[in-house]
Each structure stands twice: as C-alpha cells, then as structure tokens.
Design a protein around this motif. Structure first.
Motif, short mmCIF file in Angstrom:
data_model
loop_
_atom_site.label_atom_id
_atom_site.label_comp_id
_atom_site.label_asym_id
_atom_site.label_seq_id
_atom_site.Cartn_x
_atom_site.Cartn_y
_atom_site.Cartn_z
N UNK A 20 0.81 -1.22 0.00
CA UNK A 20 0.00 0.00 0.00
C UNK A 20 0.84 1.28 0.00
N UNK A 25 -1.34 -7.87 1.61
CA UNK A 25 -1.85 -8.99 2.41
C UNK A 25 -3.37 -9.02 2.58
N UNK A 26 -4.06 -7.92 2.35
CA UNK A 26 -5.52 -7.91 2.54
C UNK A 26 -6.11 -6.75 1.74
N UNK A 35 -7.81 -3.34 0.99
CA UNK A 35 -7.85 -2.07 1.73
C UNK A 35 -8.58 -1.05 0.87
N UNK A 82 -6.10 -1.11 11.76
CA UNK A 82 -5.88 -0.42 10.49
C UNK A 82 -7.14 0.29 10.02
N UNK A 106 -9.01 -1.64 6.43
CA UNK A 106 -8.43 -2.84 5.83
C UNK A 106 -9.29 -4.03 6.24
N UNK A 107 -9.52 -4.93 5.28
CA UNK A 107 -10.50 -6.00 5.50
C UNK A 107 -9.99 -7.08 6.46
N UNK A 108 -10.89 -7.53 7.31
CA UNK A 108 -10.63 -8.75 8.08
C UNK A 108 -10.60 -9.95 7.12
#
Lengths: 448, 430
Positions: free
Chosen positions: B146, B251-252, B254, B302, B322-324
């Motif tokens: 990011x 990693x996830x 956002x 986050x 940011x997503x779980x």
C-alpha cells in the motif's frame, strides 16, 4: 552575499538537570515519580514485570494479546463504555510490551490524571476476558501480524534472532511473536498470564506537576487488590558468538531493495561496559555522521539510511546493523558494511569521531528529556534495569569522560566481525550468486 | 472562556531584508529549538520537475560556503543536537534542537546555507543525493504494501496543473532528469530571507536571538520577485466520483475514501478536524465502533480518518480501512460508505463532540510539549497566516465547533459525487 565566515564560539553552558526521582511505597506497590512543572499534560505508566520473556514456549506474542484484551470491557463496563469513558478524558491506553516489561500508560491534562489512572487500573486489574472477546482479539492480532510480516524486515529480523539465540529459545523467537505462535494462544493462556503477572502490584511511574498530584491517591488506585510479589528476573543468558560468519538469504521475489540485518550477540543492558560500548556503536553507526551512514549513504548513495546499535535488555543483548539498499548494490553494500565493522573492531575510534559521539550522546540527554512522556521512559529504564536514581545525572559525566582507549577497547571486545550473521532479505534469484561471490561466508537460505 | 492555545510569550521582529524572526522563551530546559520555514514546497514544482523541492532539501545538508560536506551534521551532532528537515506540498522546514550554548552555531549554519549554498553545489553531491532520494522512494513507497496509496490518491483528488496533483517525492523519471543548473536556480529563486521565517523556542533571550539573526542573516539580499505557486484554492473537477482499483502484492483488501475539504486554517477546516476525530480516531470513533467492533468487517489496527493539514487548497480528508480475513473489498467499501453517508445525512451528537474535544486537547498539548514542536507550530502560523501568535487560535477553534456546524459541513463535503475511492486487492483475489 554577506556571510559571516567565522564559526561562532560556544556560549556559556547551562547546567543539565535530570529531575529529582521521588520514590514512594503505597498499598504494596512502588511509585517512582518526577516533578516536571510547566506542562499541561501529565503521564502515568503502570510498569509490570510481565514482558515477552515471561511467555511460555510456543505462545510468543501472548503478552500482546493480553494487552489488547484488556480493552475489551472490564468488570464494571463493556468495551464501548470503557472506550468512551477513557477517550472522554482525552487519552487512549498506550500499551507496550518488550522483553522485560509490560507497560500501560495514560497522558492527560494534569487535573484529569486521577480519573485516567482509575480507568487504567480498571482495565489492567479487572478485565472481563470474556472467552469470545479474547478469541476475537487473538484472531485480530494474528491478522495484524500477518499485515506486519508482509513488509520487508520482520522475516529478516526473525532469521537473525533465530540464528543468534536459537529458535528453541525465547530470545531466539520474535519479541512480538509471529502469526503462528499467536494463533496458538488460547483463552486459558490469556487468563493465566493475566492472573500470574498482571495482578502483581508493579511500579507506577508518574511524571508531571507533582504539586498538583497526590501520589498516595494514585498509588492506592493503581495497587488496589494486588499482590506485592516481586518477580525474579533471572541471570544474564550465556550466548556464544558464532565461530564463522554466514549469510542467510530470505527470499522476497521482485523486491526493489534488499533489507540487511547484520548482527551478533552482545552483553545485557546493565553491563559495566555499557557507556564505551554504546559510544563505539555511535561512532560506527549510531548517528547520521557515523562511519556506516557516511560511507554507504553519503558517499555511495546505496541507501536512504543505515544504522547500528546495541539492542540491550535485562538478560541479553545483540549488536545489529540495519538498512535497506537498492537491489543492484546488495553485495557491495554488504562488503562495505562488514569492512566498517571490522575496521572499528580492529583499529578502534579516533578522537575527532569520539568527540562528536560523546557530545552528541550527552547533549541528547537534555534535548530528549523535555517532556513528561520522555522522563517517564527514563524512569522506566531505572526500574527495569535496577539502575540508581542518579543514573541519568551521572550518565552525562560518564559519556563525556570516555576516552579513545576506553571506547576502542569496548569496540575490540564487543564487536565480532568474524562471527556476524548477515541476513539479507531480497530477491534471491537476482542476488544469490553475487552474495556467494563476496566470500563473506556461506550462503544459506532461510526456511520461512 | 476558551483556553489560550499558546500560553508562552512570543516576540517577533523583521529584518530589513524581510526575514521574519520569532522567539518564544522558556527556560524550563537548557536547550533551544531553531526552525526555519521556507515558503516553498512541491506545489511550486512545474511539470517535469516533480520531487525537486525535496531533493533540494537534501542538498541543503551537503555543504555551503563556509561549511564542508557532512560538516553541518557533524557540527550539530557534535554540539549534542538533533536535526532534520521535511518537505511537503506547502513548504520546506529545517530544524535543530541544541543545548542552549550552541544557539549561535545553529543560526550561523542556517544563515550559511540560506545565503551561501550555490557555490558549494557540485554534480557529485547532486548525483549522490539523487541516489539517496531514489532509495527513499523505494523504501517508503515502492517496497511496502500500500506504499503508493498517497501517490495514487493525489491525482484522483486534484486535476493536472493543480499544485497538489503530484506527490512531493516526485517521479523517478523527473529525479533522473534533474540537472545542477536547475537546483542552483531553485535556491536563488526561493531561498531568500524574505521567503523564510526563523523561529527560536527555549532557553534563549529574545534580544540575543534578534541580535544574532541580524548578525548572521542581516547581510543576505532579499529577492523581490519570488514567483508564486499555481493557484490551488479552486479545484475544477470534470465528471463524477473518481475510482482506482489496484491488484497488488498486498496482504488484505484495503479501501481509501478521500474528499477535498477546505484549506487548513479556516473555520471549516477546524470543523473538519473535529469530524475526522468523531469518524476515525480511537476505539470510541464511529468507524471503530461500527466496522471493527460492530460489523467486524475491518481490522481494528488499520482503521481511521484524518485530514492532511494543507493550507493552499482544499485539504484532503482520508478515510481508510483494511478488511478482516474473509471480507471482500466490496463488502468493506460498502461498510465504509454506509458510515460516511450516515455522518453526512445524520450529523454528529454532542457526546461525540465532547470525546473529540478531549482527544484534540491532549493532542494539541502533546504537539506543544517539546520546544521543537512549538517552534514548528509558530513557524507555520507565521508563514501561512502572517502571525505566529495566531497559533493560539487553533485549540479554541476546535473546541468551539458546534454539532450544527460539524453536521452541516459533513453534509456539504461528504457527498458521493465528490468522493475518490482507491481500493487495493491482493493479486490472488483480483
């Protein structure tokens, strides 16, 4: 253009004063405080002997989960009501877990400190630890670590630590744990850790305008219903230095920089050589003008920055050089860095360099200790490492008195260029052959 | 009665060459903070010269007429001091905090590079610092998940030609093209005493500081015709909401939602600052309560909302989450949008304002707890608002924001049509 050619002389030195340390025993706990008037804010930190070294094997990161779980509601109120009460005072809980301590702090306008300490104690002493909340917090912590481990650095740090201290030792595992070790944490682990370590009285650090604060009241709040049971820190660990240098390669495909972590074991924080040792590291890589940054940033342009330090805790320490260098110059940067460490170890420091280092470190004491928060950090250093109350006042004198011989001897004794572990996290396909060709040591590939 | 946000003394003067000098004496610690704000930032950079103001900042540490390469750092650190500099779209600042007896040294060094940098600039220095800055770009923006969000958001918020369209770090192409003559010209154009404010806070007597300022800076010539940056107050946006979706090694998922607001320093921006705290600061904030705690769409570590304090155009408000695990970018965006839309339609409550006021009060005093924090704040108000004493207005400005004003501002600013949405998705999920 009219400029003054002559550099001005130094004015009259003003005396440096570390505020007097106030110690008080209250309700089975200890208060360590400092009177710092003239600030709108005051700081209170509850310092507990519940650091990462207290975590059971395979549960690295447990203390961090406990810290997060403290804010998920207390015996008196749920997590939302707790957050609103605390933030309504203008503070959040600042939580920090290191190897030796577990710290929970608040920073608020002076007149609000008693209420903030009440809320701090409520969370630390009487958390709900509802199993569903603890499980969720644990899972969030795993996710948080996964996010962190996606950055360059954590894997290199872990590879270095495992190589220095042994992956089967607590000191050889990441201080904050990793996603797997945190995933293994159970509700029972959290409850047990809390019961075992967070119900002991500990030490309350208070810094601010003490004329407006009643330490006895703050202590009674912080230590209510706790056990005055001191914890044994244990002796310094005996950690051998590696006989031969080696390179550990951590693959990060496509990385435009290589992350360097070069290190070896070092003495613990309260070691008598602390002052000359840390000055040697300052000359080598502790300041912008140090040898490493000068050569690798200011001459070569390989990096945005490179630094070295002795990271020292109560029972062990390590020397480490850290940087991120452009992928294409990984090998020459590594060769240069090792050569500077070796030169410092074998030939010591020079008076002009040491003059900058000692003045800088001594001056930084007055520059850095301006705020209640900074003074609270200095008080924590006294408590955690068992240092005397006049430690900071004397430290200035000791820094200024260190000679070239003292510091060169410490560099000779405590730097081990031949026993360095050189961890390189970068694009292995691009840099592996060049690293092998440096001849700095065998190249092994990290397994994670 | 509203609190005075700056309860320390302030004395000011102006040298004949236009250099403004501010002193705020405080003898509680034996140190002085010296700070220079130059009224030049990346907003002044023309097309093809992005990153030049910041690269120039690096060159200011590489020697001047009476100071050798590396000597600036060596002298300040050898005096026991800390130093640094930063560049942002609005301005460039240079600062050091030293034990009080080294005040004259710090002022002398600053004067030497204000008045005598150009003769010391060399191709070798430029080439070296260009590489350093390119490594800064790699380290901060390219090599971290990011890391390029800010670089992507700015052009979505501000059209080509707007002074905030490009990021301060600049592009690799422009950095590679930078030549020495441009930097000499840059210094001669912007690094003039009448384009700067000198602030000294701490253990120093105002009369002594004014005397030293006259001695070291007084002989520097002003520049009469400093070119202004392009006008940025009006932002003409063609079309509706901007969207960018990035598949990257992250990693996830956002999501960033961004809105143009008002310039820092306006009453509207004070209200925006309060709104941002209500929306996204702390566990008691709407975003945390609704998305981290409630719907559990977002990672609690986050999530947040903040204004970026820019003064020469509508400053951005950034909302991010940011997503779980198991939550898609679309679900997360829908959740964020719902919370922001509710703020726009339903406004804020008195209880939320009280929480925001308390947090902002602590934050204000924390910023002013150090001499360097005070010096930077006074420098900002002198440069951007013509009077360092106006720093005292900020805290009462925040505290006086009413629910009605905050709610009205939310309704005005947070319209979906004015929104820029930036989404990151892991490559594997794209």
């Amino acid at each position: 253009m009219t400029l003054t050619a002559q550099r001005p002389a130094t004015g009259e030195a003003r005396p440096y004063r570390f505020p007097a340390v106030v110690r008080r025993s209250v309700a089975g706990g200890n208060i360590v405080a400092a009177h710092v008037p003239g600030h709108q804010l005051a700081v209170a930190t509850l310092l507990l002997d519940a650091g990462a070294l207290r975590e059971p094997a395979g549960r690295e990161g447990l203390a961090g989960v406990v810290a997060k779980a403290l804010e998920e509601g207390t015996a008196a109120r749920d997590s939302t009501a707790y957050a609103l009460a605390l933030e309504g005072l203008g503070t959040e809980l600042s939580m920090a877990v290191d190897w030796d301590s577990f710290r929970v702090g608040v920073q608020v306008p002076v007149e609000r400190l008693p209420l903030a300490v009440e809320l701090l104690a409520e969370a630390v002493r009487t958390p709900r630890l509802d199993p569903a909340d603890v499980t969720r917090v644990r899972d969030d912590e795993v996710t948080s670590l996964r996010m962190y481990w996606a950055n360059p650095g954590p894997r290199a740090d872990a590879a270095l630590r495992a190589d220095l201290f042994g992956v089967d030792q607590r000191a050889g595992r990441p201080m904050d744990g990793d996603p797997d070790s945190v995933q293994a944490v159970t509700v029972e682990d959290v409850v047990d850790f809390h019961r075992g370590w967070l119900t002991r009285a500990g030490t309350l650090l208070v810094v601010g305008d003490l004329e407006r604060l009643d330490l006895d009241v703050l202590g009674a709040t912080a230590f209510a219903d706790t056990r005055a049971e001191p914890a044994d820190a244990g002796p310094p660990l005996a950690v051998p230095t590696r006989a031969e240098r080696r390179i550990i390669l951590v693959d990060r495909p496509g990385s435009v920089q290589s992350t360097l972590r070069l290190g070896h074991p070092a003495p613990h924080r309260a070691h008598p050589d602390y002052v000359p040792m840390s000055l040697a590291s300052t000359v080598l890589g502790g300041a912008f003008t140090s040898r490493l940054n000068h050569l690798i940033r200011e001459v070569r342009g390989y990096t945005y920055g490179i630094r070295s330090d002795f990271g020292l805790s109560r029972r062990f320490g390590r020397f480490v050089v850290s940087s991120n260098v452009q992928t294409a110059v990984t090998a020459p940067a590594l060769v240069d860095a090792v050569a500077e460490i070796a030169r410092t170890q074998s030939a010591g420091v020079t008076e002009p360099e040491l003059e900058v280092a000692r003045s800088w470190r001594a001056g930084q004491l007055s520059v850095e200790l301006q705020t209640p928060r900074a003074v609270a950090g200095a008080l924590a250093t006294l408590v955690v490492y068992g240092l005397p109350d006049d430690y900071h006042a004397r430290l200035r004198g000791e820094l200024l008195a260190a000679s070239v011989d003292d510091v060169s001897a410490a560099a000779a004794a405590h730097l081990h260029p031949e026993g360095l572990t050189l961890v390189v996290e970068g694009d292995a396909a691009v840099i592996r052959d060049e690293l092998a060709a440096t001849g700095l040591g065998d190249v092994v590939t990290a397994t994670f | 009665m509203p609190p005075n946000g700056y309860p320390w003394p302030i004395e000011t003067t102006r040298l004949d060459n236009g250099l403004r000098v501010t002193v705020s004496q405080d003898r509680s610690a034996p140190v002085v903070a010296v700070n220079l704000w130059y009224d030049v930032g990346s907003r002044h950079e023309p097309h093809g010269c992005t990153g030049f103001a910041h690269l120039f900042e690096h060159l200011m540490f590489e020697g001047s007429v009476h100071v050798a390469k590396s000597e600036h750092m060596q002298l300040i650190q050898g005096a026991g001091g800390s130093l640094n500099a930063t560049t942002n779209p609005d301005r460039t600042n240079y600062f050091e905090t030293v034990p009080a007896e080294h005040l004259a040294l710090a002022l002398w060094l600053e004067a030497d590079r204000m008045g005598g940098l150009v003769p010391a600039l060399s191709q070798e220095t430029l080439d070296n610092q260009r590489e350093v800055v390119k490594n800064e770009r790699r380290q901060r923006y390219e090599n971290v998940p990011y890391g390029d969000a800010w670089l992507r958001l700015l052009p979505m918020l501000y059209p080509p030609g707007h002074p905030y369209h490009h990021a301060t770090i600049g592009s690799m192409e422009d950095l590679n093209a930078a030549d020495l003559a441009t930097f000499k010209n840059f210094h001669e154009t912007y690094y003039a005493p009448n384009n700067a404010v000198l602030t000294v806070v701490g253990d120093a007597d105002p009369a002594e500081v004014f005397g030293l300022a006259e001695k070291f800076f007084g002989g520097l010539a002003p520049r009469p015709d400093i070119p202004a940056a392009p006008e940025g107050r009006q932002v003409v946006i063609a079309g509706g909401p901007a969207r960018d979706r990035v598949a990257a090694d992250v990693p996830a998922p956002r999501v960033y939602l961004a809105h143009r607001t008002y310039p820092f320093g306006t009453a509207e921006y004070d209200a925006l600052t309060v709104l941002a705290v209500v929306l996204g600061s702390g566990r008691g904030s709407r975003l945390y309560q609704r998305l981290a705690d409630g719907a559990r769409l977002a990672q609690p570590d986050n999530i947040g909302a903040y204004g970026v304090d820019l003064a020469h155009g509508p400053a951005p408000l950034i909302v991010t989450a940011t997503a779980r695990p198991g939550v898609t970018a679309e679900q997360l965006e829908a959740g964020l949008v719902e919370v922001v839309d509710e703020l726009a339609s339903g406004g804020v409550t008195e209880a939320e304002l009280d929480r925001a006021r308390a947090l902002l009060t602590t934050s204000w005093w924390r910023q002013l707890a150090t001499f360097e924090g005070r010096a930077d704040t006074l420098g900002r108000y002198a440069v951007q608002f013509g009077d360092p004493a106006r720093a005292a207005e900020r805290l009462p400005g925040w505290l006086s924001v009413t629910a009605e004003r905050a709610s009205g501002l939310a309704a005005e600013l947070l319209r979906p049509i004015d929104r820029a949405t930036l989404t990151y998705v892991p490559e594997a999920m794209a």
